[in-house]
Write a protein that holds these residues in place. Structure first.
Motif, PDB file in Angstrom:
ATOM      1  N   ARG A 186       9.596 -22.614  14.173  1.00 24.25           N
ATOM      2  CA  ARG A 186       8.760 -23.791  13.898  1.00 24.25           C
ATOM      3  C   ARG A 186       7.367 -23.586  14.488  1.00 24.25           C
ATOM      4  NH1 ARG A 186       9.975 -28.744  11.976  1.00 24.25           N
ATOM      5  NH2 ARG A 186      12.214 -28.378  12.132  1.00 24.25           N
ATOM      6  N   LYS A 196      12.917 -24.012  11.802  1.00 19.12           N
ATOM      7  CA  LYS A 196      13.003 -24.849  10.611  1.00 19.12           C
ATOM      8  C   LYS A 196      13.924 -24.165   9.620  1.00 19.12           C
ATOM      9  CE  LYS A 196      10.210 -27.324   7.203  1.00 19.12           C
ATOM     10  NZ  LYS A 196       8.843 -27.664   6.756  1.00 19.12           N
ATOM     11  N   GLY A 208       6.038 -34.061  10.085  1.00 15.92           N
ATOM     12  CA  GLY A 208       6.597 -32.908   9.393  1.00 15.92           C
ATOM     13  C   GLY A 208       6.742 -33.160   7.905  1.00 15.92           C
ATOM     14  N   GLU A 255      12.469 -23.690  18.815  1.00 19.14           N
ATOM     15  CA  GLU A 255      12.875 -24.507  17.670  1.00 19.14           C
ATOM     16  C   GLU A 255      12.619 -23.767  16.368  1.00 19.14           C
ATOM     17  OE1 GLU A 255      11.652 -28.561  17.362  1.00 19.14           O
ATOM     18  OE2 GLU A 255      11.589 -28.830  19.527  1.00 19.14           O
TER      19      GLU A 255
END
Length: 694
Positions: free
Chosen positions: A407, A393, A237, A391
């Motif tokens: 994500r 970010k 990432g 998920e």
């Protein structure tokens, strides 16, 4: 352990029931104090029971049953026996019970009730209090707890971790306005250290932060392979700092090279003790609490570009079907040629855009992705299950959260995921072939009842599903059901429901197999900087490679059960901590949108509220409903009103963001219907008054 066994064996003989401490000590010829302490432990475990005459008897020789108290919103206190049977607790016992008390009960089967005979163990939960001034006194204050008068004066606003059992200060967390204060609180409340010990730091300070050529040459004389000539890269990432895996494709061979922190963490050292105590790295939005100190996790162990680093390397050859032809593990020194990111690699793999600096790596990326997809296809054929992730970010500016985005799980993420799975499969095969102990990652068969509920909901939502069985669901059954809604906007909700029907993955020293991966045996070893199970598996592998499988077997076979428990406990606590911080950060972001309307999906149904998802930002919230008007269906998939209105999991409706609590992370929506409005009316008015007063 020996004395425990002697006492149990003695009391199992019928004539020896109802013996006192003195009698037991005399018969066994043991110290009275040791016998007394052992009996107390056996009592806490629910194995023996002391009656009113101070005599001991085996619980198995009575009608008493051991269970755990659960405080529910509908029934109050209930007791759940070890076999899963539930009983209501008689009313007069309810007031003295706390959630998760371990108790002995006398069940009344004909009435479905149980009387609590004894509380044998009570779990005390630590809490956080804040230093405030009360008159002339400084006190530690927490809602719902008694004030603790402080002998030592702390600055007002200091947050303290308090022992729930003794109401004493365990740790000073820091001032409430300090950067990272919330993260430290969540860590402390979930049993993680918030700083490294002085002894640990002393040991870390003695480690050289780079490898010398002399050191490497010495290691090569002891069997280390020099793989610096192989072009290796890391793909992670954007904000990753602890690089614990590098990959390469060289001479038709896949290389998965894993950082080797075990070269620096020695047995019986403070670093070893604290690594065990932490057990896992905890990742919060914008920061992390590493299992290993940053000098290790981001420094000498991390496979940073351009630096020589020790690694444990797997060289693997596969055929066109993804089948492993051969593999080999060895200790190595490597040099990461390029630090790549998922986003940059996806530019090439998904959009065919070659960014500057990637020109020399295109062929290797093609070979690696092609190899990963061969592995994936083989795994899918053998039962691997894929689920949609929720998920997200987080994006920050000046320490303030400015956006949340789902994500992206692209081709670069798949490349790494399946090469890591390939590494772990080969490592597990090595352990099994050599009859070595290891920490397995096991995942049992799914809960048939929950899978049936999932399928029945989908049928009610109009999906055609040709599966009529009620038990023994296979991975192919689950994948067949997933196929019918693969393009639905509610996919994340339905997949989450399917995941909830799966058994929870755990660590064990015994191998039970992994249902979701479609494997009969599985272990992990690709994140030794971040997970204790991987650290230990790498340690076992290293010992087997360098000192022989017999040595590794003798050394680790008795230790792995304890490590497995530590690994499971630390992972569960980390998941809880990470979810808590995610919820708080999401609440901070949503606070600005209070009183605005959003389209939300029903993600779950509970006693008095709907769990809903705002899918644009993957934010979960609650919509409360009045039990006088709405009733929960027996299958738990819908609620219905007396007037015929039904709301199912997966339904979408427009709702007002009523209230956001940035301290707890709770987000509350309001569905503007007559039935719910009557329940909510007063709360909404209160909310409006609060807005005016601010």
């Amino acid at each position: 352990m020996i004395l425990k066994s002697k006492i149990i064996e003695l009391l199992s003989i019928k004539k020896n029931n109802n013996l006192g401490v003195k009698e037991i000590a005399g018969i066994l010829g043991e110290d009275k104090e040791e016998v007394h302490n052992t009996l107390r432990l056996l009592g806490k475990e629910g194995i023996v029971y002391k009656n009113n005459n101070d005599k001991y008897i085996l619980v198995s020789n009575t009608s008493l049953k051991k269970g755990t108290i659960k405080i529910t919103s509908r029934k109050g206190a209930i007791v759940v026996l070890d076999n899963g049977t539930e009983y209501d607790v008689v009313y007069k016992d309810k007031g003295k019970l706390a959630h998760n008390d371990t108790v002995l009960v006398e069940p009344y089967n004909q009435r479905g009730m149980a009387k609590v005979v004894k509380i044998i163990d009570r779990k005390y939960y630590d809490y956080v209090a804040e230093v405030v001034k009360d008159g002339k006194n400084y006190v530690a204050r927490c809602d719902g707890k008694l004030d603790i008068f402080l002998k030592e004066i702390y600055p007002l606003g200091t947050r303290l971790l308090i022992s729930g059992e003794y109401n004493t200060i365990k740790e000073v967390i820091g001032h409430k306005d300090d950067p990272g204060a919330v993260e430290k609180e969540v860590l402390a409340l979930n049993g993680f250290p918030i700083s490294f010990s002085d002894k640990y730091l002393e040991e870390v300070s003695k480690i050289e932060m780079s490898l010398s050529e002399d050191e490497i040459n010495e290691a090569k004389r002891n069997g280390l392979k020099d793989q610096r000539g192989i072009t290796s890269v890391t793909i992670d990432g954007d904000d990753t700092k602890d690089f614990d895996d590098a990959v390469s494709y060289h001479n038709n061979t896949i290389y998965v090279q894993i950082a080797d922190p075990n070269r620096y963490i020695k047995d019986r050292s403070a670093m070893w003790d604290e690594t065990l105590a932490r057990g896992i790295s905890v990742y919060f939005p914008g920061c992390a609490s590493p299992m290993m100190h940053e000098n290790l996790s981001n420094g000498i162990c991390s496979l940073v570009p351009g630096e020589d680093r020790y690694a444990v390397s797997a060289s693997i050859k596969i055929d066109n079907s993804g089948r492993v032809l051969n593999y080999k593990f060895n200790e190595a020194v490597i040099n990461n040629r390029k630090r790549m990111t998922y986003g940059e690699v996806n530019k090439y793999l998904e959009d065919n855009i070659i960014l500057e600096g990637y020109e020399d790596y295109i062929d290797m990326l093609d070979d690696l992705y092609d190899s990963a997809m061969k592995v994936k296809r083989k795994m899918l054929n053998e039962g691997f299950l894929e689920f949609t992730s929720d998920e997200v970010k987080f994006f920050f500016e000046n320490n303030n959260i400015i956006d949340i985005k789902e994500r992206h799980q692209g081709k670069a993420e798949e490349l790494i995921e399946f090469l890591m799975l390939l590494h772990n499969m080969c490592m597990t095969d090595y352990f099994m072939k050599n009859n070595l102990p290891f920490i397995s990652r096991f995942h049992d068969k799914p809960n048939d009842e929950k899978i049936c509920t999932w399928i029945n909901l989908l049928k009610k939502k109009g999906y055609k599903i040709n599966i009529n069985k009620k038990k023994d669901f296979t991975a192919e059954d689950i994948r067949q059901v997933q196929e019918v809604y693969k393009d639905a906007k509610e996919k994340v909700i339905y997949d989450k429901m399917a995941i909830m029907g799966q058994s929870k993955a755990k660590y064990s020293s015994c191998n039970v197999g992994h249902f979701a991966l479609g494997m009969g045996a599985y272990s992990t070893g690709t994140s030794p900087i971040r997970r204790i199970a991987d650290t230990i598996n790498q340690r076992i592998l290293n010992d087997a490679i360098t000192k022989g499988v017999d040595y590794a077997r003798r050394k680790w076979e008795k230790i792995t059960p304890l490590i497995a428990k530590i690994a499971t406990s630390s992972e569960l606590r980390a998941i809880k901590a990470e979810r808590k911080l995610d919820d708080i950060r999401k609440a901070e972001f949503m606070k600005q949108y209070e009183k605005q309307y959003f389209d939300v999906m029903v993600a779950g149904i509970y006693d008095n509220y709907l769990l809903v998802l705002y899918p644009d930002k993957m934010v979960y919230g609650k919509v409360f409903f009045n039990r006088s008007y709405y009733h929960v269906n027996k299958d738990g998939c819908s609620i219905y009103s007396d007037k015929g209105e039904k709301i199912f999991i997966g339904d979408t409706f427009n709702a007002k963001l009523l209230n956001v609590n940035t301290m707890t992370g709770e987000v509350v929506f309001f569905k503007d219907t007559k039935v719910i409005k009557e329940f909510y009316g007063n709360e909404e008015k209160k909310g409006k008054k609060k807005v005016k007063s601010r």
